[in-house]
Scaffold this motif. Sequence first.
Motif, PDB file in Angstrom:
ATOM      1  N   GLU A 123       0.842  -1.181   0.000  1.00  0.00           N
ATOM      2  CA  GLU A 123       0.000   0.000   0.000  1.00  0.00           C
ATOM      3  C   GLU A 123       0.888   1.246   0.000  1.00  0.00           C
ATOM      4  O   GLU A 123       1.861   1.324   0.760  1.00  0.00           O
ATOM      5  CB  GLU A 123      -0.888   0.002   1.243  1.00  0.00           C
ATOM      6  CG  GLU A 123      -1.875   1.129   1.264  1.00  0.00           C
ATOM      7  CD  GLU A 123      -2.820   1.052   2.450  1.00  0.00           C
ATOM      8  OE1 GLU A 123      -3.789   1.794   2.443  1.00  0.00           O
ATOM      9  OE2 GLU A 123      -2.569   0.259   3.385  1.00  0.00           O
ATOM     10  N   PRO A 124       0.572   2.227  -0.845  1.00  0.00           N
ATOM     11  CA  PRO A 124       1.417   3.427  -0.898  1.00  0.00           C
ATOM     12  C   PRO A 124       1.242   4.276   0.350  1.00  0.00           C
ATOM     13  O   PRO A 124       0.187   4.276   0.979  1.00  0.00           O
ATOM     14  CB  PRO A 124       0.892   4.167  -2.128  1.00  0.00           C
ATOM     15  CG  PRO A 124      -0.517   3.707  -2.273  1.00  0.00           C
ATOM     16  CD  PRO A 124      -0.536   2.287  -1.780  1.00  0.00           C
ATOM     17  N   TRP A 144       0.954   7.961   2.210  1.00  0.00           N
ATOM     18  CA  TRP A 144       0.317   9.222   1.846  1.00  0.00           C
ATOM     19  C   TRP A 144       1.335  10.183   1.259  1.00  0.00           C
ATOM     20  O   TRP A 144       1.071  10.833   0.253  1.00  0.00           O
ATOM     21  CB  TRP A 144      -0.353   9.829   3.083  1.00  0.00           C
ATOM     22  CG  TRP A 144      -1.289  10.939   2.741  1.00  0.00           C
ATOM     23  CD1 TRP A 144      -2.599  10.813   2.393  1.00  0.00           C
ATOM     24  CD2 TRP A 144      -0.997  12.334   2.691  1.00  0.00           C
ATOM     25  NE1 TRP A 144      -3.138  12.051   2.142  1.00  0.00           N
ATOM     26  CE2 TRP A 144      -2.182  12.999   2.318  1.00  0.00           C
ATOM     27  CE3 TRP A 144       0.153  13.079   2.929  1.00  0.00           C
ATOM     28  CZ2 TRP A 144      -2.251  14.377   2.176  1.00  0.00           C
ATOM     29  CZ3 TRP A 144       0.086  14.452   2.796  1.00  0.00           C
ATOM     30  CH2 TRP A 144      -1.105  15.087   2.414  1.00  0.00           C
ATOM     31  N   LEU A 163       2.084   9.412  -2.455  1.00  0.00           N
ATOM     32  CA  LEU A 163       1.036   9.853  -3.376  1.00  0.00           C
ATOM     33  C   LEU A 163       0.963  11.370  -3.441  1.00  0.00           C
ATOM     34  O   LEU A 163       0.698  11.939  -4.495  1.00  0.00           O
ATOM     35  CB  LEU A 163      -0.310   9.253  -2.976  1.00  0.00           C
ATOM     36  CG  LEU A 163      -0.408   7.736  -3.152  1.00  0.00           C
ATOM     37  CD1 LEU A 163      -1.747   7.235  -2.668  1.00  0.00           C
ATOM     38  CD2 LEU A 163      -0.155   7.326  -4.584  1.00  0.00           C
ATOM     39  N   VAL A 221      -5.247  13.393  -3.153  1.00  0.00           N
ATOM     40  CA  VAL A 221      -4.398  12.322  -2.627  1.00  0.00           C
ATOM     41  C   VAL A 221      -5.265  11.253  -1.967  1.00  0.00           C
ATOM     42  O   VAL A 221      -5.057  10.057  -2.162  1.00  0.00           O
ATOM     43  CB  VAL A 221      -3.347  12.876  -1.633  1.00  0.00           C
ATOM     44  CG1 VAL A 221      -2.588  11.746  -0.955  1.00  0.00           C
ATOM     45  CG2 VAL A 221      -2.375  13.802  -2.358  1.00  0.00           C
ATOM     46  N   THR A 222      -6.257  11.685  -1.223  1.00  0.00           N
ATOM     47  CA  THR A 222      -7.151  10.742  -0.552  1.00  0.00           C
ATOM     48  C   THR A 222      -7.897   9.883  -1.562  1.00  0.00           C
ATOM     49  O   THR A 222      -8.041   8.666  -1.373  1.00  0.00           O
ATOM     50  CB  THR A 222      -8.147  11.498   0.349  1.00  0.00           C
ATOM     51  OG1 THR A 222      -7.401  12.252   1.302  1.00  0.00           O
ATOM     52  CG2 THR A 222      -9.079  10.548   1.074  1.00  0.00           C
ATOM     53  N   GLU A 225      -6.849   9.013  -4.483  1.00  0.00           N
ATOM     54  CA  GLU A 225      -5.888   8.028  -5.004  1.00  0.00           C
ATOM     55  C   GLU A 225      -5.686   6.888  -4.012  1.00  0.00           C
ATOM     56  O   GLU A 225      -5.580   5.730  -4.394  1.00  0.00           O
ATOM     57  CB  GLU A 225      -4.562   8.703  -5.344  1.00  0.00           C
ATOM     58  CG  GLU A 225      -4.655   9.565  -6.582  1.00  0.00           C
ATOM     59  CD  GLU A 225      -3.312  10.101  -7.030  1.00  0.00           C
ATOM     60  OE1 GLU A 225      -2.324   9.355  -6.960  1.00  0.00           O
ATOM     61  OE2 GLU A 225      -3.266  11.261  -7.452  1.00  0.00           O
ATOM     62  N   LEU A 226      -5.624   7.225  -2.730  1.00  0.00           N
ATOM     63  CA  LEU A 226      -5.458   6.186  -1.707  1.00  0.00           C
ATOM     64  C   LEU A 226      -6.645   5.239  -1.649  1.00  0.00           C
ATOM     65  O   LEU A 226      -6.492   4.061  -1.348  1.00  0.00           O
ATOM     66  CB  LEU A 226      -5.270   6.831  -0.325  1.00  0.00           C
ATOM     67  CG  LEU A 226      -3.861   7.234   0.054  1.00  0.00           C
ATOM     68  CD1 LEU A 226      -3.876   8.039   1.341  1.00  0.00           C
ATOM     69  CD2 LEU A 226      -2.952   6.037   0.188  1.00  0.00           C
ATOM     70  N   THR A 227      -7.829   5.776  -1.919  1.00  0.00           N
ATOM     71  CA  THR A 227      -9.029   4.958  -1.828  1.00  0.00           C
ATOM     72  C   THR A 227      -9.456   4.403  -3.182  1.00  0.00           C
ATOM     73  O   THR A 227     -10.565   3.917  -3.324  1.00  0.00           O
ATOM     74  CB  THR A 227     -10.198   5.764  -1.225  1.00  0.00           C
ATOM     75  OG1 THR A 227     -10.456   6.905  -2.060  1.00  0.00           O
ATOM     76  CG2 THR A 227      -9.900   6.205   0.187  1.00  0.00           C
ATOM     77  N   SER A 239     -13.267   0.199  -1.421  1.00  0.00           N
ATOM     78  CA  SER A 239     -12.376  -0.909  -1.746  1.00  0.00           C
ATOM     79  C   SER A 239     -12.990  -2.258  -1.443  1.00  0.00           C
ATOM     80  O   SER A 239     -12.487  -3.278  -1.877  1.00  0.00           O
ATOM     81  CB  SER A 239     -11.070  -0.771  -0.956  1.00  0.00           C
ATOM     82  OG  SER A 239     -11.332  -0.937   0.423  1.00  0.00           O
TER      83      SER A 239
END
Length: 109
Positions: A17-18, A20, A23, A86-87, A89-91, A97
């Motif tokens: 997982e990247p 924060w 990203l 960014v959030t 992209e994280l989700t 997910s």
Amino acid sequence: MTATTQRPVSPIRRGREPLWRELLGLRLRRLRHQRGETLGETAERAGVSPQYLSEMERGVKDPSSEMIAAVAGALGVTLLDLTVGVTQELTGGGRPSGAVVFAPFGLAA
């Protein structure tokens, strides 16, 4: 022995997982490139050194909110827009997910 600069390995290539900050750095670099600017140009407007901005873009630095806001402003975006991007992209682009997270503790009333 020669000194080497450690660069984070792309989270996609490592299968993890990247972070924060990684990203965030990718998004900052993308925004800077979209504006056709050099590190030096953006860094000067943000009031940071080109080296520091480079480290932010590579995900090496864990910058303060003040530094993130300064760079965001220099790139013509708000801190909120940058953070939301960014959030997302994280989700996975804002899509759920499917993962369920269970907290190991409860909140006291």
